[in-house]
Design an enzyme around this catalytic site. Structure first.
Site, mmCIF file in Angstrom:
data_model
loop_
_atom_site.group_PDB
_atom_site.id
_atom_site.type_symbol
_atom_site.label_atom_id
_atom_site.label_comp_id
_atom_site.label_asym_id
_atom_site.label_seq_id
_atom_site.Cartn_x
_atom_site.Cartn_y
_atom_site.Cartn_z
ATOM 1 N N HIS A 1 0.871 -1.202 0.000
ATOM 2 C CA HIS A 1 0.000 0.000 0.000
ATOM 3 C C HIS A 1 0.894 1.235 0.000
ATOM 4 O O HIS A 1 1.485 1.592 1.019
ATOM 5 C CB HIS A 1 -0.895 0.011 1.243
ATOM 6 C CG HIS A 1 -1.831 1.198 1.293
ATOM 7 N ND1 HIS A 1 -3.138 1.077 1.695
ATOM 8 C CD2 HIS A 1 -1.660 2.510 0.998
ATOM 9 C CE1 HIS A 1 -3.727 2.269 1.646
ATOM 10 N NE2 HIS A 1 -2.839 3.158 1.237
ATOM 11 N N HIS B 1 1.559 5.371 -1.739
ATOM 12 C CA HIS B 1 1.202 6.538 -2.560
ATOM 13 C C HIS B 1 2.473 7.109 -3.165
ATOM 14 O O HIS B 1 3.379 7.514 -2.439
ATOM 15 C CB HIS B 1 0.514 7.603 -1.718
ATOM 16 C CG HIS B 1 -0.766 7.113 -1.108
ATOM 17 N ND1 HIS B 1 -1.969 7.182 -1.769
ATOM 18 C CD2 HIS B 1 -1.012 6.497 0.070
ATOM 19 C CE1 HIS B 1 -2.908 6.648 -1.005
ATOM 20 N NE2 HIS B 1 -2.353 6.216 0.121
ATOM 21 N N LYS C 1 -9.314 -0.281 -6.090
ATOM 22 C CA LYS C 1 -9.339 0.382 -4.791
ATOM 23 C C LYS C 1 -10.673 1.054 -4.527
ATOM 24 O O LYS C 1 -11.157 1.839 -5.340
ATOM 25 C CB LYS C 1 -8.217 1.427 -4.762
ATOM 26 C CG LYS C 1 -8.098 2.189 -3.475
ATOM 27 C CD LYS C 1 -7.562 1.313 -2.356
ATOM 28 C CE LYS C 1 -7.741 1.987 -1.013
ATOM 29 N NZ LYS C 1 -6.491 2.287 -0.359
ATOM 30 N N HIS D 1 -10.283 1.241 1.548
ATOM 31 C CA HIS D 1 -10.111 2.240 2.617
ATOM 32 C C HIS D 1 -11.347 2.093 3.493
ATOM 33 O O HIS D 1 -12.437 2.527 3.124
ATOM 34 C CB HIS D 1 -9.990 3.658 2.056
ATOM 35 C CG HIS D 1 -9.832 4.677 3.152
ATOM 36 N ND1 HIS D 1 -8.635 5.307 3.426
ATOM 37 C CD2 HIS D 1 -10.708 5.128 4.090
ATOM 38 C CE1 HIS D 1 -8.786 6.105 4.477
ATOM 39 N NE2 HIS D 1 -10.041 6.018 4.896
ATOM 40 N N HIS E 1 -4.626 -0.557 5.732
ATOM 41 C CA HIS E 1 -4.267 0.201 6.939
ATOM 42 C C HIS E 1 -5.252 -0.004 8.092
ATOM 43 O O HIS E 1 -5.956 0.911 8.496
ATOM 44 C CB HIS E 1 -4.045 1.691 6.639
ATOM 45 C CG HIS E 1 -5.066 2.397 5.776
ATOM 46 N ND1 HIS E 1 -6.418 2.219 5.908
ATOM 47 C CD2 HIS E 1 -4.918 3.318 4.800
ATOM 48 C CE1 HIS E 1 -7.047 2.975 5.041
ATOM 49 N NE2 HIS E 1 -6.163 3.659 4.349
ATOM 50 N N ASP F 1 1.463 2.601 3.524
ATOM 51 C CA ASP F 1 0.621 3.789 3.331
ATOM 52 C C ASP F 1 1.454 5.063 3.414
ATOM 53 O O ASP F 1 0.974 6.101 3.890
ATOM 54 C CB ASP F 1 -0.546 3.834 4.332
ATOM 55 C CG ASP F 1 -1.584 4.887 3.944
ATOM 56 O OD1 ASP F 1 -1.639 5.274 2.764
ATOM 57 O OD2 ASP F 1 -2.331 5.331 4.841
HETATM 58 N N1 LIG Z 1 -3.527 7.770 4.578
HETATM 59 C C1 LIG Z 1 -3.701 9.066 4.461
HETATM 60 O O1 LIG Z 1 -3.866 9.759 5.479
HETATM 61 N N2 LIG Z 1 -3.695 9.669 3.249
HETATM 62 C C2 LIG Z 1 -3.609 9.037 1.966
HETATM 63 C C3 LIG Z 1 -4.896 8.442 1.515
HETATM 64 C C4 LIG Z 1 -5.285 7.172 2.253
HETATM 65 O O2 LIG Z 1 -4.584 6.167 2.222
HETATM 66 O O3 LIG Z 1 -6.361 7.140 2.862
HETATM 67 C C5 LIG Z 1 -3.116 10.061 0.933
HETATM 68 O O4 LIG Z 1 -3.262 9.812 -0.267
HETATM 69 O O5 LIG Z 1 -2.579 11.090 1.347
HETATM 70 ZN ZN LIG Z 2 -3.196 5.151 1.541
HETATM 71 ZN ZN LIG Z 3 -6.714 5.043 2.856
#
Ligand SMILES: NC(=O)N[C@@H](CC(=O)O)C(=O)O
Ligand SMILES: [Zn+2]
Ligand SMILES: [Zn+2]
Length: 345
Positions: free
Chosen positions: A13, A15, A99, A137, A175, A248
């Site tokens: 996971h 970003h 997702k 999520h 998460h 995450d």
């Molecule tokens: N985890 C977070 O607080 N933020 C994530 C999005 C997510 O995973 O929910 C993001 O893209 O910034």
């Molecule tokens: Zn995330």
């Molecule tokens: Zn998330």
């Protein structure tokens, strides 16, 4: 000096963002992890296989020379995702999950789903048929529900009925932040798993208010009470293959976090495996780290485990106060403090 060698881990996971921001953070992940499930919440979101393949090419083009990192792409589920798009995604061989962002639940989720079991049932049935996992999520967006209860309420209102209606669907609850999440995954079928972040394993909600408000400890789902953190650590270190690593890591510019309305997300990719080593060491379970970080994820996704390895030394290092983030900077987790394990190149 204490030394730990593991089969190379993967991040289930992550970003990566896009453009100059992606180029700034990608090397941190590629240095540690063999593969990562790349989240599709770009603006606009990655809703089609065509967009996912183009995003994958941009990531590959941005990789440091000699990096052998493989991005595993995902689609962003909307009310309008068609079964044909799901079939195309599976056929591409490059899309490994779809997702679910409940609309408005988190960063860049405005195009998310408003009525999963109603509007997305045809897409979900196709995912079940194609064995393409749904990545979730897991929070309701109902403003009447207390922020700290949104994961539990999501499980009751959405996830439990979903698992009943699509028993063959592979689902990853991303998460996980509560004991309720852990218990749901444990009690569910073998096709249901969950990812755990390092920050939810390391910190409880007090970390958001240590001496004042700490915007860099704000993420979604929000940090929970100590009893929940303990349940997450117990799950991670139990050797149960349903629980595996997903950082995450969610980079945001410093100015967007330190704001009147600061956004959600913590950056952890700079220490993406090292922080987990701290957790497992504290729990006296370093022998369980390799399977959690490197075996159970690929097993769930039906992919081979990595063949090479990484080595960590028990040696502390100073985390920089800021990291360049394109034309901006970001503040990584533990900024200006120490981390107790160091990755050897
Ligand atoms: N985890 C977070 O607080 N933020 C994530 C999005 C997510 O995973 O929910 C993001 O893209 O910034
Ligand atoms: Zn995330
Ligand atoms: Zn998330």
């Amino acid at each position: 000096m204490e030394k730990l060698t593991l089969i190379r881990p993967d991040d289930w996971h992550l970003h990566l963002r896009d453009g100059e921001y992606m180029r700034a953070v990608l090397p941190d992940t590629a240095r540690r992890f063999g593969r990562a499930i790349v989240m599709p919440n770009l603006r606009p979101p990655v809703t089609t296989t065509e967009l996912a393949l183009a995003y994958r090419e941009r990531i590959l083009a941005a990789l440091p020379q000699n990096a052998r990192f493989e991005p595993l792409m995902t689609l962003y589920l909307t009310n309008n995702t068609t079964p044909d798009e799901i079939a195309l995604a599976k056929e591409s061989g490059q899309v490994h999950g779809v997702k679910l962002y409940p609309a408005g639940a988190t960063t860049n989720s405005d195009s998310g789903v408003t009525d999963l079991l109603g509007k997305c049932s045809a897409a979900l049935a196709e995912m079940e048929k194609q064995d393409l996992p749904l990545l979730v999520h897991g929070e309701v967006t109902d403003p009447e529900v207390d922020v700290f209860d949104r994961e539990k309420v999501f499980i009751d209102r959405v996830l439990a009925p979903l698992a009943q209606r699509f028993p063959g669907l592979r689902v990853a609850l991303e998460h996980i932040t509560t004991r309720d999440g852990v218990e749901f995954v444990k009690a569910a079928s073998k096709r249901v798993a969950g990812t755990l972040t390092a920050h939810h394993l390391l910190m409880n909600r007090n970390a958001m208010f240590a001496g004042g408000i700490r915007p860099h400890h704000y993420c979604l789902p929000v940090l929970k009470r100590e009893e929940h953190r303990r349940a997450l650590v117990a799950a991670a270190t139990s050797g149960d293959p349903k629980f595996f690593l997903g950082t995450d890591s969610a980079p945001h510019a410093k100015s967007a976090k330190e704001a009147v309305c600061g956004c959600a997300g913590m950056y952890t990719a700079h220490a993406g495996i090292e922080l987990y080593a701290e957790v497992f060491e504290q729990a006296g379970a370093l022998d369980k780290l390799e399977a959690f970080a490197s075996f159970y994820g690929p097993d769930f996704y039906g992919l081979p485990r990595n063949g090479d390895s990484v080595t960590l030394l028990k040696e502390s290092w100073d985390v920089p106060t800021e990291i360049k983030f394109g034309s901006d900077v970001l503040v990584p987790l533990r900024a200006g403090e120490k981390i107790g394990w160091r990755l050897v190149d």
